[in-house]
Design a protein around this motif. Structure first.
Motif, PDB file in Angstrom:
ATOM      1  N   ALA A 103      22.043  -4.124 -37.013  1.00 16.36           N
ATOM      2  CA  ALA A 103      20.834  -3.802 -36.579  1.00 16.36           C
ATOM      3  C   ALA A 103      20.572  -2.486 -36.791  1.00 16.36           C
ATOM      4  CB  ALA A 103      20.831  -4.202 -34.972  1.00 16.36           C
ATOM      5  N   ILE A 104      21.607  -1.476 -36.969  1.00 16.85           N
ATOM      6  CA  ILE A 104      21.410  -0.218 -37.268  1.00 16.85           C
ATOM      7  C   ILE A 104      20.879   0.133 -38.668  1.00 16.85           C
ATOM      8  CG2 ILE A 104      22.761   1.953 -37.524  1.00 16.85           C
ATOM      9  CD1 ILE A 104      24.424   1.107 -35.084  1.00 16.85           C
ATOM     10  N   ASN A 105      21.780  -0.808 -39.531  1.00 23.01           N
ATOM     11  CA  ASN A 105      21.467  -0.808 -41.051  1.00 23.01           C
ATOM     12  C   ASN A 105      20.058  -1.046 -41.072  1.00 23.01           C
ATOM     13  OD1 ASN A 105      23.755  -0.082 -42.058  1.00 23.01           O
ATOM     14  ND2 ASN A 105      24.376  -1.815 -42.900  1.00 23.01           N
ATOM     15  N   SER A 106      19.401  -2.143 -40.484  1.00 20.88           N
ATOM     16  CA  SER A 106      18.139  -2.439 -40.661  1.00 20.88           C
ATOM     17  C   SER A 106      17.128  -1.221 -40.315  1.00 20.88           C
ATOM     18  CB  SER A 106      17.803  -3.657 -39.863  1.00 20.88           C
ATOM     19  OG  SER A 106      16.379  -3.917 -39.842  1.00 20.88           O
ATOM     20  N   GLN A 107      17.575  -0.693 -39.083  1.00 24.11           N
ATOM     21  CA  GLN A 107      16.861   0.322 -38.641  1.00 24.11           C
ATOM     22  C   GLN A 107      16.868   1.695 -39.499  1.00 24.11           C
ATOM     23  OE1 GLN A 107      17.837   1.855 -34.775  1.00 24.11           O
ATOM     24  NE2 GLN A 107      16.501   3.390 -34.555  1.00 24.11           N
ATOM     25  N   LEU A 108      18.045   1.982 -40.123  1.00 26.61           N
ATOM     26  CA  LEU A 108      18.090   3.055 -40.823  1.00 26.61           C
ATOM     27  C   LEU A 108      17.405   2.743 -42.298  1.00 26.61           C
ATOM     28  CD1 LEU A 108      22.084   4.146 -40.394  1.00 26.61           C
ATOM     29  CD2 LEU A 108      19.744   5.371 -39.866  1.00 26.61           C
ATOM     30  N   GLY A 109      17.514   1.585 -42.863  1.00 32.92           N
ATOM     31  CA  GLY A 109      16.694   1.110 -43.844  1.00 32.92           C
ATOM     32  C   GLY A 109      15.309   1.439 -43.814  1.00 32.92           C
ATOM     33  N   GLN A 110      14.607   0.995 -42.743  1.00 32.30           N
ATOM     34  CA  GLN A 110      13.326   1.279 -42.400  1.00 32.30           C
ATOM     35  C   GLN A 110      12.961   2.498 -42.360  1.00 32.30           C
ATOM     36  OE1 GLN A 110      12.374  -0.812 -38.940  1.00 32.30           O
ATOM     37  NE2 GLN A 110      12.410  -2.903 -39.659  1.00 32.30           N
ATOM     38  N   GLN A 111      13.745   3.604 -41.872  1.00 31.46           N
ATOM     39  CA  GLN A 111      13.619   4.972 -42.025  1.00 31.46           C
ATOM     40  C   GLN A 111      13.882   5.507 -43.282  1.00 31.46           C
ATOM     41  OE1 GLN A 111      16.136   7.029 -39.022  1.00 31.46           O
ATOM     42  NE2 GLN A 111      15.478   6.012 -37.385  1.00 31.46           N
ATOM     43  N   LEU A 112      14.533   5.104 -44.035  1.00 28.46           N
ATOM     44  CA  LEU A 112      14.617   5.600 -45.503  1.00 28.46           C
ATOM     45  C   LEU A 112      13.720   5.098 -46.307  1.00 28.46           C
ATOM     46  CD1 LEU A 112      16.987   6.655 -47.305  1.00 28.46           C
ATOM     47  CD2 LEU A 112      17.729   4.340 -47.914  1.00 28.46           C
ATOM     48  N   GLY A 113      13.191   4.100 -45.995  1.00 27.66           N
ATOM     49  CA  GLY A 113      11.842   3.686 -46.841  1.00 27.66           C
ATOM     50  C   GLY A 113      10.765   4.434 -46.478  1.00 27.66           C
ATOM     51  N   GLN A 114      10.620   4.807 -45.156  1.00 27.27           N
ATOM     52  CA  GLN A 114       9.478   5.504 -44.918  1.00 27.27           C
ATOM     53  C   GLN A 114       9.547   7.297 -45.487  1.00 27.27           C
ATOM     54  OE1 GLN A 114       9.529   5.382 -40.573  1.00 27.27           O
ATOM     55  NE2 GLN A 114       8.722   3.261 -40.614  1.00 27.27           N
ATOM     56  N   VAL A 169      19.608  10.529 -43.151  1.00 21.62           N
ATOM     57  CA  VAL A 169      19.451   9.019 -43.232  1.00 21.62           C
ATOM     58  C   VAL A 169      20.437   8.306 -44.240  1.00 21.62           C
ATOM     59  CG1 VAL A 169      18.190   6.999 -43.228  1.00 21.62           C
ATOM     60  CG2 VAL A 169      17.371   8.784 -42.168  1.00 21.62           C
ATOM     61  N   GLU A 170      20.540   8.939 -45.340  1.00 20.72           N
ATOM     62  CA  GLU A 170      21.423   8.371 -46.458  1.00 20.72           C
ATOM     63  C   GLU A 170      22.765   8.338 -45.953  1.00 20.72           C
ATOM     64  OE1 GLU A 170      20.353  10.179 -50.086  1.00 20.72           O
ATOM     65  OE2 GLU A 170      18.629   8.798 -50.475  1.00 20.72           O
ATOM     66  N   TYR A 171      23.084   9.606 -45.576  1.00 17.61           N
ATOM     67  CA  TYR A 171      24.630   9.666 -44.837  1.00 17.61           C
ATOM     68  C   TYR A 171      24.952   8.663 -43.681  1.00 17.61           C
ATOM     69  CZ  TYR A 171      28.681  12.026 -43.124  1.00 17.61           C
ATOM     70  OH  TYR A 171      29.961  12.306 -42.475  1.00 17.61           O
ATOM     71  N   SER A 172      23.914   8.792 -42.876  1.00 12.47           N
ATOM     72  CA  SER A 172      24.441   7.839 -41.756  1.00 12.47           C
ATOM     73  C   SER A 172      24.178   6.500 -42.252  1.00 12.47           C
ATOM     74  CB  SER A 172      22.884   8.078 -40.609  1.00 12.47           C
ATOM     75  OG  SER A 172      22.889   9.239 -39.999  1.00 12.47           O
ATOM     76  N   LEU A 173      23.602   5.987 -43.120  1.00 15.69           N
ATOM     77  CA  LEU A 173      23.598   4.618 -43.683  1.00 15.69           C
ATOM     78  C   LEU A 173      25.023   4.459 -44.359  1.00 15.69           C
ATOM     79  CD1 LEU A 173      22.045   1.992 -43.968  1.00 15.69           C
ATOM     80  CD2 LEU A 173      21.183   2.869 -46.182  1.00 15.69           C
ATOM     81  N   SER A 174      25.272   5.405 -45.168  1.00 14.35           N
ATOM     82  CA  SER A 174      26.668   5.364 -45.844  1.00 14.35           C
ATOM     83  C   SER A 174      28.051   5.038 -44.721  1.00 14.35           C
ATOM     84  CB  SER A 174      26.844   6.548 -46.585  1.00 14.35           C
ATOM     85  OG  SER A 174      28.414   6.670 -47.153  1.00 14.35           O
ATOM     86  N   GLN A 175      27.688   6.048 -43.856  1.00 15.48           N
ATOM     87  CA  GLN A 175      28.912   6.029 -42.687  1.00 15.48           C
ATOM     88  C   GLN A 175      28.801   4.637 -42.050  1.00 15.48           C
ATOM     89  OE1 GLN A 175      30.716   8.611 -43.655  1.00 15.48           O
ATOM     90  NE2 GLN A 175      31.230   8.710 -41.393  1.00 15.48           N
ATOM     91  N   ASN A 176      27.755   4.120 -41.727  1.00 10.67           N
ATOM     92  CA  ASN A 176      27.491   2.969 -40.897  1.00 10.67           C
ATOM     93  C   ASN A 176      27.950   1.777 -41.866  1.00 10.67           C
ATOM     94  OD1 ASN A 176      26.209   1.391 -38.448  1.00 10.67           O
ATOM     95  ND2 ASN A 176      25.535   0.298 -40.244  1.00 10.67           N
ATOM     96  N   ASN A 177      27.666   1.924 -42.996  1.00  9.59           N
ATOM     97  CA  ASN A 177      27.985   0.667 -44.035  1.00  9.59           C
ATOM     98  C   ASN A 177      29.913   0.922 -44.161  1.00  9.59           C
ATOM     99  OD1 ASN A 177      25.880  -0.235 -44.422  1.00  9.59           O
ATOM    100  ND2 ASN A 177      25.332   0.996 -46.316  1.00  9.59           N
ATOM    101  N   THR A 178      30.171   2.179 -44.054  1.00 16.13           N
ATOM    102  CA  THR A 178      31.666   2.238 -44.102  1.00 16.13           C
ATOM    103  C   THR A 178      32.256   1.590 -42.811  1.00 16.13           C
ATOM    104  OG1 THR A 178      31.548   4.167 -45.393  1.00 16.13           O
ATOM    105  CG2 THR A 178      33.725   3.730 -44.438  1.00 16.13           C
ATOM    106  N   GLU A 179      31.820   1.685 -41.879  1.00 22.38           N
ATOM    107  CA  GLU A 179      32.282   1.358 -40.560  1.00 22.38           C
ATOM    108  C   GLU A 179      32.149   0.059 -40.332  1.00 22.38           C
ATOM    109  OE1 GLU A 179      30.627   3.235 -37.081  1.00 22.38           O
ATOM    110  OE2 GLU A 179      31.141   5.362 -37.770  1.00 22.38           O
ATOM    111  N   TYR A 180      30.999  -0.458 -41.123  1.00 22.90           N
ATOM    112  CA  TYR A 180      30.647  -1.986 -41.001  1.00 22.90           C
ATOM    113  C   TYR A 180      31.838  -2.767 -41.792  1.00 22.90           C
ATOM    114  CZ  TYR A 180      28.129  -6.222 -42.062  1.00 22.90           C
ATOM    115  OH  TYR A 180      27.493  -7.488 -42.131  1.00 22.90           O
ATOM    116  N   ALA A 181      32.027  -2.133 -43.167  1.00 20.77           N
ATOM    117  CA  ALA A 181      33.029  -2.840 -43.863  1.00 20.77           C
ATOM    118  C   ALA A 181      34.393  -2.725 -43.333  1.00 20.77           C
ATOM    119  CB  ALA A 181      33.154  -2.013 -45.197  1.00 20.77           C
TER     120      ALA A 181
END
Length: 281
Positions: A103-114, A169-181
């Motif tokens: 869910a966080i990835n999806s939200q960050l992805g939307q922010q990143l696109g905007q 946002v890119e940093y948060s997304l990267s951190q979230n992906n790391t935690e997700y992995a």
């Protein structure tokens, strides 16, 4: 037993007539009862011998059924563990506790696109303003040049702000992906541990079933290979096969007839000297 039977036949009362009177019948009743018992007793081992192959097959079926009953609890537990193992293998990421990351990835992805869209838009506007600025001169048209230069600086500041937000946002997304992995690896490791524990338990139960089967087979061999076990198997055959039941009945009746025949012949035999000449002829 047969000497007693012969003695009873030889000492039976006979009135010397070819007909059987009630007195003769009553005197021969013990012999008739004994003959019926003898017929049944003698026919039983013969039936067991005649149907030996069928009885052996029925005993094997009885062994399989009894073994299945005695290991039913273990089989049920093994089936439950297999179902549980399948559920663990098919467990998705949400049930593993990583649904929040998606869910966080999806939200960050939307922010990143905007933000990327805003960045591109600001870059286009800056480019247009820079083209417009080329038409002005600080000497000839100082006011228009100053306004256009100020607009470019504002747009550049906005783009810089958007770029900083974009990097955040890119940093948060990267951190979230790391935690997700990491969580996925932990969940997969936990899943493999659960599967390994289930497999170990299944193997233990299978070994217990094999050990109990060896013991139960020996016990069943002792229980079902004797006369009583063969009688039980033969009775099951007669219950399941009407033709076998009828044939066994006729065999028993045959021996009963053979055993009772001397008694009735003894009752019907008349002494020759008691017969008249026409009767002897």
């Amino acid at each position: 037993m047969f000497n007693l039977d012969r003695f009873i036949v030889n000492t039976m009362y006979s009135d010397g007539k070819v007909t059987i009177s009630w007195r003769e019948f009553y005197s021969g009743l013990p012999r008739i009862i004994m003959a019926i018992f003898l017929g049944v007793i003698i026919s039983t081992p013969l039936e067991l011998k005649i149907y030996e192959d069928g009885i052996n097959n029925e005993i094997e079926h009885m062994k399989e059924e009894e073994l299945s009953k005695r290991t039913e609890r273990f089989d049920n537990e093994i089936n439950e563990l297999k179902q549980r193992r399948e559920d663990v293998e098919n467990r998705d990421a949400v049930s593993a506790g990583v649904g929040g990351f998606s869910a966080i990835n999806s939200q960050l992805g939307q922010q990143l696109g905007q933000l990327q869209g805003q960045q591109r838009s600001l870059s286009d506007r800056i480019r247009n303003k820079q083209q417009e600025l080329k038409r002005y001169s600080p000497v000839n048209t100082p006011k228009q040049y100053q306004v256009c230069s100020q607009a470019i600086r504002q747009l550049q500041n906005q783009r810089a702000k958007v770029t900083r937000e974009l990097h955040g946002v890119e940093y948060s997304l990267s951190q979230n992906n790391t935690e997700y992995a990491n969580v996925l690896r932990k969940a997969d490791s936990q899943k493999q541990k659960e599967i390994a524990a289930i497999n170990d338990r299944i193997e233990q139960l299978k070994k217990s079933v094999d050990d109990k089967n060896d013991i139960n087979i020996k016990k069943l061999e002792e229980e079902l290979t004797g006369f009583q076990g063969r009688m039980v198997a033969f009775n099951r055959m007669k219950e399941n096969q009407p033709s076998t039941r009828i044939a066994a009945l006729f065999i028993a009746l045959l021996f009963i007839i053979i055993e009772t025949a001397p008694t009735f012949f003894k009752m019907m035999i008349a002494m020759l000297w008691q017969l008249s000449e026409p009767e002897m002829l």
